[in-house]
Design an enzyme around this catalytic site. Structure first.
Site, PDB file in Angstrom:
ATOM      1  N   HIS A 155      28.748  55.183  59.190  1.00  0.00           N
ATOM      2  CA  HIS A 155      30.001  55.452  58.773  1.00  0.00           C
ATOM      3  C   HIS A 155      30.994  54.544  58.801  1.00  0.00           C
ATOM      4  O   HIS A 155      32.056  54.602  58.711  1.00  0.00           O
ATOM      5  CB  HIS A 155      30.599  56.741  59.433  1.00  0.00           C
ATOM      6  CG  HIS A 155      29.421  58.013  59.544  1.00  0.00           C
ATOM      7  ND1 HIS A 155      29.287  58.737  58.572  1.00  0.00           N
ATOM      8  CD2 HIS A 155      28.394  58.143  60.471  1.00  0.00           C
ATOM      9  CE1 HIS A 155      28.188  59.953  58.877  1.00  0.00           C
ATOM     10  NE2 HIS A 155      27.625  59.139  60.070  1.00  0.00           N
ATOM     11  N   SER A 276      43.245  32.000  44.562  1.00  0.00           N
ATOM     12  CA  SER A 276      44.326  32.814  43.745  1.00  0.00           C
ATOM     13  C   SER A 276      45.235  31.783  43.129  1.00  0.00           C
ATOM     14  O   SER A 276      45.702  30.681  43.615  1.00  0.00           O
ATOM     15  CB  SER A 276      44.944  33.582  44.711  1.00  0.00           C
ATOM     16  OG  SER A 276      46.013  33.908  44.196  1.00  0.00           O
ATOM     17  N   LYS A 282      44.850  31.980  49.710  1.00  0.00           N
ATOM     18  CA  LYS A 282      43.680  33.066  49.609  1.00  0.00           C
ATOM     19  C   LYS A 282      42.473  32.169  49.305  1.00  0.00           C
ATOM     20  O   LYS A 282      42.385  31.109  48.759  1.00  0.00           O
ATOM     21  CB  LYS A 282      44.118  33.904  48.142  1.00  0.00           C
ATOM     22  CG  LYS A 282      45.176  34.777  48.329  1.00  0.00           C
ATOM     23  CD  LYS A 282      44.856  36.095  49.099  1.00  0.00           C
ATOM     24  CE  LYS A 282      43.437  37.061  48.545  1.00  0.00           C
ATOM     25  NZ  LYS A 282      43.837  37.849  47.729  1.00  0.00           N
ATOM     26  N   GLU A 289      31.668  39.440  44.788  1.00  0.00           N
ATOM     27  CA  GLU A 289      32.513  40.436  44.156  1.00  0.00           C
ATOM     28  C   GLU A 289      31.764  40.551  42.568  1.00  0.00           C
ATOM     29  O   GLU A 289      31.262  41.907  42.109  1.00  0.00           O
ATOM     30  CB  GLU A 289      33.919  40.359  44.045  1.00  0.00           C
ATOM     31  CG  GLU A 289      34.517  40.516  45.232  1.00  0.00           C
ATOM     32  CD  GLU A 289      36.034  40.064  44.967  1.00  0.00           C
ATOM     33  OE1 GLU A 289      37.004  40.740  45.247  1.00  0.00           O
ATOM     34  OE2 GLU A 289      36.281  39.035  44.725  1.00  0.00           O
TER      35      GLU A 289
END
Ligand code: ARG
Length: 464
Positions: A155, A276, A282, A289
């Site tokens: 979980h 970025s 970043k 992704e």
């Protein structure tokens, strides 16, 4: 002249011509189309439909067309409707009217699905090779940190300590099932439809088994009506690719999480991340992704074909022309995603101290319950007592392993100081010694088995 123009007195509407055409998609079947035509031409010679000279002329024409495709010199004509008409049109240009004999006793209905099956068979082999490469990267990564402790989650909440090796190998086995599924798909795909003609079977006295052998099919289809409309093999292929996509997506999602600053369990190589345009600090896990995102398109392709197939009446219907695009797209998607993922895994660094630091004493709770069980307390009661111990540690704002014996004994007399040894992570890992678990021996066994399987996979894939 169109292949089927005889009974028509009007030219096809231009937009309809465009609408009907599938050449932009199915030109990828050129190799399979020519292979199947060569086999068909051989069969036609055995029935006397083609003389030896005619066979010779068709064969050399088809081989020349193949060369033109390979060398990217094949020139498509505006009226080429699909790959089958394009090849036949070109054959006619090359050898004249004899080309018109090749289609005797055959239909594009059995031709297209023969070509497509051949293509899917090869596509499965290529994907299997890609998966094996990824499996090898997972294994080599696992062997470097087989026993390195890390927190395990259920979980997404801290649960019990595991090891990096157990975690990374948990992504090996789904891929193994994917390979097996692709191989099983190949078995069912390897059934020759040629000879089914349009729907009722060819009237020529040909030996279908012989054609099957020449084209490396295991067997021939049993029912001509079924054979020309059966796209189960394509649907299965799309299911296999969807599930591979889901497996890669789950791996990606976890690596995205583990590479976040908050976790920092892994460091993604610069070559596999991007920056970025606005925020200079970043480093984004775009590769992962995209992999996660592409699973959506793989599932979409499966849904698209299943929806096309649903409710089709017997034999060939033009709806079936919609079958190739999703299959090609899913293949192309994985044919780049898998090697990208292999590279990412091979360059992945792990932060062992950060993983260890996240194994809090509370992860020993199950082991403490087992400790009470050893003192003959029923597990349910033990579970409840340890729950109370955890609650006490929260109340006193003290980690579980800092509670004194007196404090622990306010909950149960069975808690003694010897409980402390259970907080040793190594002890917790070693206590789990069944096949598939975290002990050093069990993990080594698992790694050995994975290695054996990969070399068996390597042996089984036939050289191209
Ligand atoms: N381009 C067609 C397809 O991909 C070939 C079969 C055409 N058959 C027919 N009866 N119109 O399905």
């Amino acid at each position: 002249m169109k292949l089927w123009g005889g009974r028509f007195s009007k030219a096809t509407n231009e937009l309809v011509q465009q609408f009907n055409s599938s050449i932009d998609i199915d030109k990828r079947l050129y190799k399979e189309d020519i292979e199947a035509s060569l086999a068909w031409a051989n069969a036609l010679q055995t029935t006397g439909t083609l003389s030896k000279d005619e066979l010779q002329s068709i064969t050399s024409g088809l081989n020349q067309i193949k060369t033109e495709f390979v060398e990217k010199k094949f020139v498509f004509a505006q009226k080429d409707e699909d790959i089958h008409t394009a090849v036949e049109r070109r054959l006619t240009e090359l050898i004249g009217e004899t080309a018109g004999k090749l289609h005797t006793g055959r239909s594009r209905n059995d031709q297209v699905t023969t070509d497509f099956r051949l293509w899917v068979l090869n596509a499965c082999s290529i994907l299997i090779k890609n998966i094996i490469e990824l499996q090898k990267e997972l294994i080599s990564n696992a062997s470097e940190n087989l026993n390195t402790p890390m927190p395990g989650y259920t979980h997404l909440q801290l649960a019990q300590p595991i090891t990096w090796g157990l975690w990374i190998l948990s992504h090996f086995w789904p891929l193994q099932r994917d390979i097996e599924r692709l191989q099983q798909t190949q078995e069912r795909t390897s059934k020759l439809p040629l000879g089914s003609a349009a729907l009722a079977g060819t009237s020529l006295n040909i030996k279908r088994q012989k054609i099957a052998k020449q084209l490396n099919f295991n067997e021939v289809s049993e029912n001509s009506l079924d054979a020309v409309s059966d796209r189960d093999f394509a649907a299965e292929f799309l299911f296999c690719t969807s599930l591979i996509g889901i497996h890669l997506s789950r791996l990606s999602e976890q690596l995205i999480l583990y590479s976040s600053e908050e976790f920092s369990f892994v460091i993604l190589d610069d070559a596999y991340t991007t920056g970025s345009s606005l925020m200079p600090q970043k480093k984004n896990p775009d590769t992962l992704e995209l992999t996660r995102g592409k699973s959506g398109r793989l599932i979409g392709n499966l849904t698209s074909l299943l929806t096309t197939l649903k409710g089709l009446p017997s034999a060939y219907d033009k709806d079936l022309q919609e079958d190739k695009e999703p299959v090609f797209d899913s293949f192309d998607t994985l044919n780049i995603t898998l090697p990208v993922m292999s590279g990412l895994i091979s360059s992945l660094q792990i932060n062992t101290s950060k993983m260890s630091a996240n194994i809090s004493p509370s992860l020993a709770a199950t082991d403490i319950a087992d400790y009470l069980v050893d003192k003959n307390i029923p597990f349910r009661r033990a579970h409840n007592l340890v729950g109370k111990l955890v609650s006490l540690s929260e109340q006193l704002q003290k980690p579980l392993n800092d509670l004194s014996e007196i404090e622990m004994q306010t909950i149960s007399k069975h808690f003694n100081l010897d409980i402390k040894k259970l907080f040793d992570v190594k002890t917790q890992l070693e206590r789990r010694n069944v096949t598939g678990a975290t002990s050093t021996i069990a993990l080594q066994e698992q790694l050995d088995k994975a290695n054996i399987i990969v070399s068996q996979n390597d042996d089984r894939i036939s050289p191209e």
